[in-house]
Design a protein around this motif. Structure first.
Motif, PDB file in Angstrom:
ATOM      1  N   UNK A 102      29.840  34.191  18.847  1.00 15.06           N
ATOM      2  CA  UNK A 102      30.538  33.944  19.392  1.00 15.06           C
ATOM      3  C   UNK A 102      28.815  32.487  19.621  1.00 15.06           C
ATOM      4  N   UNK A 103      28.004  31.806  18.875  1.00 22.01           N
ATOM      5  CA  UNK A 103      27.073  31.830  18.360  1.00 22.01           C
ATOM      6  C   UNK A 103      27.641  30.281  17.743  1.00 22.01           C
ATOM      7  N   UNK A 104      29.231  30.903  17.291  1.00 24.27           N
ATOM      8  CA  UNK A 104      29.536  29.364  16.611  1.00 24.27           C
ATOM      9  C   UNK A 104      30.506  29.037  17.755  1.00 24.27           C
ATOM     10  N   UNK A 105      30.924  29.427  18.584  1.00 22.94           N
ATOM     11  CA  UNK A 105      31.414  28.947  19.094  1.00 22.94           C
ATOM     12  C   UNK A 105      31.218  27.599  20.040  1.00 22.94           C
ATOM     13  N   UNK A 106      32.132  26.696  20.075  1.00 25.71           N
ATOM     14  CA  UNK A 106      31.951  25.104  21.145  1.00 25.71           C
ATOM     15  C   UNK A 106      31.903  25.748  22.669  1.00 25.71           C
ATOM     16  N   UNK A 121      35.484  28.010  24.544  1.00 24.64           N
ATOM     17  CA  UNK A 121      35.475  29.756  25.222  1.00 24.64           C
ATOM     18  C   UNK A 121      36.361  30.099  25.802  1.00 24.64           C
ATOM     19  N   UNK A 122      36.868  30.164  26.907  1.00 18.93           N
ATOM     20  CA  UNK A 122      37.867  30.626  27.969  1.00 18.93           C
ATOM     21  C   UNK A 122      38.873  30.903  27.249  1.00 18.93           C
ATOM     22  N   UNK A 123      39.717  30.244  26.352  1.00 24.02           N
ATOM     23  CA  UNK A 123      40.683  30.336  25.365  1.00 24.02           C
ATOM     24  C   UNK A 123      40.317  31.487  24.122  1.00 24.02           C
ATOM     25  N   UNK A 124      39.210  31.329  23.356  1.00 29.37           N
ATOM     26  CA  UNK A 124      38.791  32.178  23.051  1.00 29.37           C
ATOM     27  C   UNK A 124      38.831  33.814  23.156  1.00 29.37           C
ATOM     28  N   UNK A 140      33.567  35.818  29.719  1.00 30.62           N
ATOM     29  CA  UNK A 140      33.712  34.381  29.050  1.00 30.62           C
ATOM     30  C   UNK A 140      31.832  33.640  29.832  1.00 30.62           C
ATOM     31  N   UNK A 141      31.270  35.071  30.444  1.00 29.97           N
ATOM     32  CA  UNK A 141      29.786  34.716  30.740  1.00 29.97           C
ATOM     33  C   UNK A 141      29.107  35.504  29.503  1.00 29.97           C
ATOM     34  N   UNK A 142      29.383  36.119  29.204  1.00 27.93           N
ATOM     35  CA  UNK A 142      28.865  37.119  28.088  1.00 27.93           C
ATOM     36  C   UNK A 142      28.977  35.403  27.480  1.00 27.93           C
ATOM     37  N   UNK A 143      29.853  35.453  26.633  1.00 28.34           N
ATOM     38  CA  UNK A 143      30.292  34.668  25.736  1.00 28.34           C
ATOM     39  C   UNK A 143      29.334  32.865  25.713  1.00 28.34           C
ATOM     40  N   UNK A 144      29.474  33.001  26.789  1.00 30.80           N
ATOM     41  CA  UNK A 144      28.930  31.185  26.655  1.00 30.80           C
ATOM     42  C   UNK A 144      27.080  31.553  27.119  1.00 30.80           C
ATOM     43  N   UNK A 145      26.193  33.162  27.341  1.00 30.63           N
ATOM     44  CA  UNK A 145      24.901  33.293  27.448  1.00 30.63           C
ATOM     45  C   UNK A 145      24.614  33.544  25.859  1.00 30.63           C
ATOM     46  N   UNK A 146      25.683  34.395  25.350  1.00 31.49           N
ATOM     47  CA  UNK A 146      25.108  34.064  23.346  1.00 31.49           C
ATOM     48  C   UNK A 146      24.899  32.994  23.199  1.00 31.49           C
ATOM     49  N   UNK A 175      24.642  29.765  24.268  1.00 30.59           N
ATOM     50  CA  UNK A 175      23.387  28.770  24.298  1.00 30.59           C
ATOM     51  C   UNK A 175      22.325  30.045  24.161  1.00 30.59           C
ATOM     52  N   UNK A 176      21.901  31.319  24.135  1.00 27.43           N
ATOM     53  CA  UNK A 176      20.986  31.874  23.418  1.00 27.43           C
ATOM     54  C   UNK A 176      20.683  31.444  22.294  1.00 27.43           C
ATOM     55  N   UNK A 177      21.361  31.570  21.080  1.00 31.87           N
ATOM     56  CA  UNK A 177      21.596  30.764  19.692  1.00 31.87           C
ATOM     57  C   UNK A 177      21.372  29.638  19.353  1.00 31.87           C
ATOM     58  N   UNK A 178      21.913  28.748  20.858  1.00 38.47           N
ATOM     59  CA  UNK A 178      21.247  27.196  20.180  1.00 38.47           C
ATOM     60  C   UNK A 178      20.458  26.674  20.936  1.00 38.47           C
ATOM     61  N   UNK A 179      19.641  27.273  21.970  1.00 38.85           N
ATOM     62  CA  UNK A 179      18.795  26.369  22.752  1.00 38.85           C
ATOM     63  C   UNK A 179      17.765  27.305  23.195  1.00 38.85           C
ATOM     64  N   UNK A 180      17.857  28.304  23.059  1.00 38.02           N
ATOM     65  CA  UNK A 180      16.952  29.978  23.464  1.00 38.02           C
ATOM     66  C   UNK A 180      17.153  30.689  23.735  1.00 38.02           C
ATOM     67  N   UNK A 181      16.099  32.107  24.967  1.00 36.09           N
ATOM     68  CA  UNK A 181      16.138  33.059  25.522  1.00 36.09           C
ATOM     69  C   UNK A 181      16.582  32.432  27.490  1.00 36.09           C
ATOM     70  N   UNK A 182      15.142  31.196  27.326  1.00 32.96           N
ATOM     71  CA  UNK A 182      15.311  30.549  28.687  1.00 32.96           C
ATOM     72  C   UNK A 182      15.724  29.882  29.246  1.00 32.96           C
ATOM     73  N   UNK A 183      17.221  28.800  28.135  1.00 33.73           N
ATOM     74  CA  UNK A 183      17.619  28.014  28.657  1.00 33.73           C
ATOM     75  C   UNK A 183      18.206  28.382  29.207  1.00 33.73           C
ATOM     76  N   UNK A 184      18.917  29.427  27.874  1.00 38.86           N
ATOM     77  CA  UNK A 184      20.353  30.122  28.467  1.00 38.86           C
ATOM     78  C   UNK A 184      20.402  31.210  29.421  1.00 38.86           C
TER      79      UNK A 184
END
Length: 289
Positions: free
Chosen positions: A259-263, A267-270, A118-124, A126-135
């Motif tokens: 992963x970058x499509x997930x709300x 994520x936990x349920x996915x 789940x942590x990796x999914x959240x990172x991915x 955030x990376x796609x929607x907000x960029x690497x620094x914010x992720x």
């Protein structure tokens, strides 16, 4: 579990899951059992103490529960390891899931692995929607922006599953480090340059390696040590790895979501659903004769 990269994972090794269980409390004797007169052998009138009653029988210690269904799983895994029979390896894995109560029940026995995935999914996401620094900032790793990707993921591993802890935590940590080693072997550059495909492969690797690790821990630790040569052990483990990863990849692709499509709220349920479905597929294909 060996890896193709430079990181070797946890040094603690994978031990049977019952190692972490607390020892049973000793059974207390029944009230009055073994009582003797306080003066060591005479009654209250100074006469000889009565003959003590025979020792009271204590209730029997509860039997260690049989590992229902795991005998068949271990037998197949052992046969597959000795003969390099991929079908027996698959059958052993499938019977492990069946003995665990199915994919959903087996997935719920892997809380730390699900949390890491789940942590990796959240990172991915955030990376796609907000960029690497914010992720990275979401994990207090913003100082590592621009660092090599493998260095970032090793630091993330220490945050999501620090060394030391339960066997389940060790399985999750090893899975993460081995997936990172695979990523490093593929020659990825800096974290900021990662693609969505790179992050997806890391995620699938973590899920696959953790399922493989769980099966090896509970079923195959001894079974995969039976070949006389180390090449036999590696062949058997690679068969299991390929089978599990194929199941995880098929179920991930069947969902039709990246992963970058997930709300963030799902994520936990996915992740739990993916673990459950992949384990169910292991069970079904493992018994496919």
């Amino acid at each position: 579990m060996g890896t193709s990269g430079t990181f070797e994972g946890s040094k603690s090794g994978l031990l049977p899951s019952w190692v972490d269980e607390p020892a049973s409390s000793p059974i207390a004797p029944p009230d009055g059992a073994g009582d003797v007169p306080p003066d060591g052998g005479t009654d209250d009138d100074g006469g000889a103490a009565p003959t003590p009653a025979p020792p009271t029988a204590y209730p029997p210690m509860p039997a260690v529960p049989a590992s229902s269904g795991l005998g068949g799983a271990r037998g197949n895994m052992t046969r597959g390891a000795r003969t390099s029979d991929a079908k027996a390896i698959r059958r052993g894995a499938g019977r492990y899931v069946s003995a665990s109560g199915g994919g959903r029940a087996a997935a719920r026995r892997m809380p730390n692995s699900r949390a890491v995935a789940g942590g990796i999914a959240e990172l991915a996401r955030s990376f796609a929607s907000q960029g690497p620094a914010e992720a990275l900032r979401r994990f207090d790793l913003d100082g590592m922006a621009g660092a090599p990707a493998e260095d970032v993921f090793v630091a993330l591993t220490d945050m999501l599953c620090p060394p030391g802890g339960t066997i389940d935590e060790a399985i999750a940590r090893d899975a993460m480090l081995e997936a990172v080693a695979d990523l490093a072997a593929a020659g990825v550059g800096s974290f900021d340059e990662l693609s969505a495909d790179d992050l997806r492969e890391l995620f699938i690797g973590v899920v696959s390696r953790s399922i493989e690790g769980k099966i090896l821990n509970e079923v195959g630790t001894n079974a995969l040590s039976v070949p006389a040569d180390i090449a036999g052990v590696e062949r058997a483990q690679n068969m299991l790895r390929d089978f599990v990863e194929g199941c995880v990849r098929d179920e991930f692709e069947a969902r039709g979501s990246e992963l970058d499509d997930l709300d963030g709220n799902v994520i936990d349920r996915f992740v739990e659903d993916l673990y459950a479905a992949a384990l169910d597929l292991v069970m079904v294909l493992g018994d496919d004769r």
